[in-house]
Motif scaffolding. Structure first.
Motif, mmCIF file in Angstrom:
data_model
loop_
_atom_site.group_PDB
_atom_site.id
_atom_site.type_symbol
_atom_site.label_atom_id
_atom_site.label_comp_id
_atom_site.label_asym_id
_atom_site.label_seq_id
_atom_site.Cartn_x
_atom_site.Cartn_y
_atom_site.Cartn_z
ATOM 1 N N ALA A 45 1.224 -1.059 0.143
ATOM 2 C CA ALA A 45 -0.229 -0.357 0.024
ATOM 3 C C ALA A 45 0.701 1.921 -0.229
ATOM 4 N N CYS A 46 1.923 1.022 -0.331
ATOM 5 C CA CYS A 46 2.704 2.523 0.100
ATOM 6 C C CYS A 46 3.730 2.265 -1.120
ATOM 7 N N ALA A 47 4.373 1.408 -1.626
ATOM 8 C CA ALA A 47 5.619 1.207 -3.218
ATOM 9 C C ALA A 47 6.444 1.832 -2.539
ATOM 10 N N THR A 48 7.165 2.246 -0.839
ATOM 11 C CA THR A 48 8.101 2.297 -0.234
ATOM 12 C C THR A 48 9.518 0.897 0.044
ATOM 13 N N CYS A 49 9.089 -0.437 -0.324
ATOM 14 C CA CYS A 49 10.322 -1.491 -0.991
ATOM 15 C C CYS A 49 10.765 -1.475 -1.967
ATOM 16 N N HIS A 50 10.808 -0.744 -2.801
ATOM 17 C CA HIS A 50 10.854 -0.450 -4.528
ATOM 18 C C HIS A 50 12.185 -1.440 -4.542
ATOM 19 N N VAL A 51 12.593 -2.374 -4.911
ATOM 20 C CA VAL A 51 13.651 -2.877 -5.608
ATOM 21 C C VAL A 51 13.594 -2.813 -6.550
ATOM 22 N N TYR A 52 14.780 -3.263 -7.672
ATOM 23 C CA TYR A 52 14.974 -3.902 -8.852
ATOM 24 C C TYR A 52 15.946 -5.569 -8.753
ATOM 25 N N ILE A 53 15.503 -6.162 -9.391
ATOM 26 C CA ILE A 53 15.565 -7.636 -9.432
ATOM 27 C C ILE A 53 16.808 -7.486 -10.291
ATOM 28 N N ASP A 54 18.270 -8.170 -10.070
ATOM 29 C CA ASP A 54 18.633 -8.354 -10.781
ATOM 30 C C ASP A 54 18.575 -8.635 -11.903
ATOM 31 N N TRP A 57 18.240 -13.176 -12.504
ATOM 32 C CA TRP A 57 17.189 -13.461 -11.588
ATOM 33 C C TRP A 57 15.681 -12.842 -12.166
ATOM 34 N N GLN A 58 15.817 -12.221 -12.742
ATOM 35 C CA GLN A 58 14.510 -12.179 -13.726
ATOM 36 C C GLN A 58 13.206 -13.358 -13.291
ATOM 37 N N ALA A 59 13.542 -14.354 -14.026
ATOM 38 C CA ALA A 59 13.262 -15.350 -14.376
ATOM 39 C C ALA A 59 12.934 -16.282 -13.825
ATOM 40 N N ARG A 60 13.462 -16.719 -12.392
ATOM 41 C CA ARG A 60 13.292 -16.840 -11.037
ATOM 42 C C ARG A 60 12.943 -16.171 -9.778
ATOM 43 N N VAL A 61 12.186 -15.290 -10.219
ATOM 44 C CA VAL A 61 11.627 -14.255 -9.238
ATOM 45 C C VAL A 61 10.055 -14.554 -10.164
ATOM 46 N N SER A 62 8.614 -15.021 -9.190
ATOM 47 C CA SER A 62 7.090 -15.270 -9.480
ATOM 48 C C SER A 62 6.980 -13.486 -9.621
ATOM 49 N N PRO A 63 6.121 -13.589 -11.135
ATOM 50 C CA PRO A 63 6.269 -11.713 -11.918
ATOM 51 C C PRO A 63 4.746 -11.486 -11.121
ATOM 52 N N ARG A 64 5.666 -10.154 -11.326
ATOM 53 C CA ARG A 64 3.997 -9.218 -10.609
ATOM 54 C C ARG A 64 2.584 -9.417 -10.674
ATOM 55 N N ASP A 65 2.243 -9.388 -9.733
ATOM 56 C CA ASP A 65 0.452 -9.249 -10.537
ATOM 57 C C ASP A 65 0.034 -7.744 -10.124
ATOM 58 N N SER A 66 -1.451 -7.629 -10.154
ATOM 59 C CA SER A 66 -1.848 -6.472 -11.187
ATOM 60 C C SER A 66 -2.085 -5.096 -9.686
ATOM 61 N N ALA A 77 11.273 6.374 -7.042
ATOM 62 C CA ALA A 77 12.062 6.485 -8.247
ATOM 63 C C ALA A 77 11.559 5.931 -9.471
ATOM 64 N N GLN A 78 12.387 6.079 -10.657
ATOM 65 C CA GLN A 78 12.382 5.430 -12.004
ATOM 66 C C GLN A 78 11.822 3.977 -11.517
ATOM 67 N N THR A 79 11.115 3.371 -12.452
ATOM 68 C CA THR A 79 10.217 1.863 -11.997
ATOM 69 C C THR A 79 10.427 1.576 -13.872
ATOM 70 N N ASP A 80 10.843 0.159 -13.811
ATOM 71 C CA ASP A 80 11.456 -0.417 -15.222
ATOM 72 C C ASP A 80 10.810 -1.722 -14.736
ATOM 73 N N SER A 81 10.678 -2.654 -15.997
ATOM 74 C CA SER A 81 10.747 -3.751 -16.046
ATOM 75 C C SER A 81 11.603 -5.197 -14.843
ATOM 76 N N ARG A 82 12.710 -4.294 -14.478
ATOM 77 C CA ARG A 82 12.525 -5.477 -12.919
ATOM 78 C C ARG A 82 12.592 -4.765 -12.028
ATOM 79 N N SER A 83 11.333 -3.395 -11.662
ATOM 80 C CA SER A 83 11.248 -3.530 -10.148
ATOM 81 C C SER A 83 9.755 -4.171 -9.846
ATOM 82 N N ARG A 84 10.075 -4.134 -8.725
ATOM 83 C CA ARG A 84 9.159 -5.198 -7.759
ATOM 84 C C ARG A 84 9.319 -4.093 -6.745
ATOM 85 N N LEU A 85 8.025 -4.258 -5.440
ATOM 86 C CA LEU A 85 7.632 -4.583 -4.312
ATOM 87 C C LEU A 85 8.263 -5.614 -3.626
#
Length: 107
Positions: A45-54, A57-66, A77-85
């Motif tokens: 509910a806040c996006a203050t744990c935003h990280v970029y997955i190396d 490791w992209q294919a080995r971490v579960s995908p984002r949900d809606s 911070a700017q988000t991209d395809s590596r961005s996750r909470l």
């Protein structure tokens, strides 16, 4: 326990252990990773744990949900395809060695 590497925006690396079943955010918070604010405590509910997955490791971490996709719109911070909470990634044995990068700011 899986070992996770956090790399801050300056390139400083820190390895921490996170118990299986805990979120990446919980482990970072408990280990004192300053770049993870976790203001909402893991409720997506806040996006203050935003990280970029190396990239490796992209294919080995579960995908984002809606819900996570929508919340990433509020990341400081700017988000991209590596961005996750980090609150949305539950650690398991297959995450041993996972590397995540933290943005310069969370808010």
């Amino acid at each position: 326990m899986p070992t996770i590497t956090f790399v801050d925006h300056r390139g400083v690396r820190r390895d921490i252990e996170i118990a299986e079943g805990h979120s990446l955010m919980e482990g970072a918070r408990d280990a004192g990773i300053d770049a993870i604010a976790a203001d909402c405590g893991g409720a997506c509910a806040c996006a203050t744990c935003h990280v970029y997955i190396d990239d490796a490791w992209q294919a080995r971490v579960s995908p984002r949900d809606s819900m996570e996709e929508e919340m990433l719109d509020f990341a400081a911070a700017q988000t991209d395809s590596r961005s996750r909470l980090a609150c949305q990634i539950t650690i398991n044995a297959s995450h041993n060695g996972l590397t995540v990068h933290t943005p310069e700011t969370q808010g």
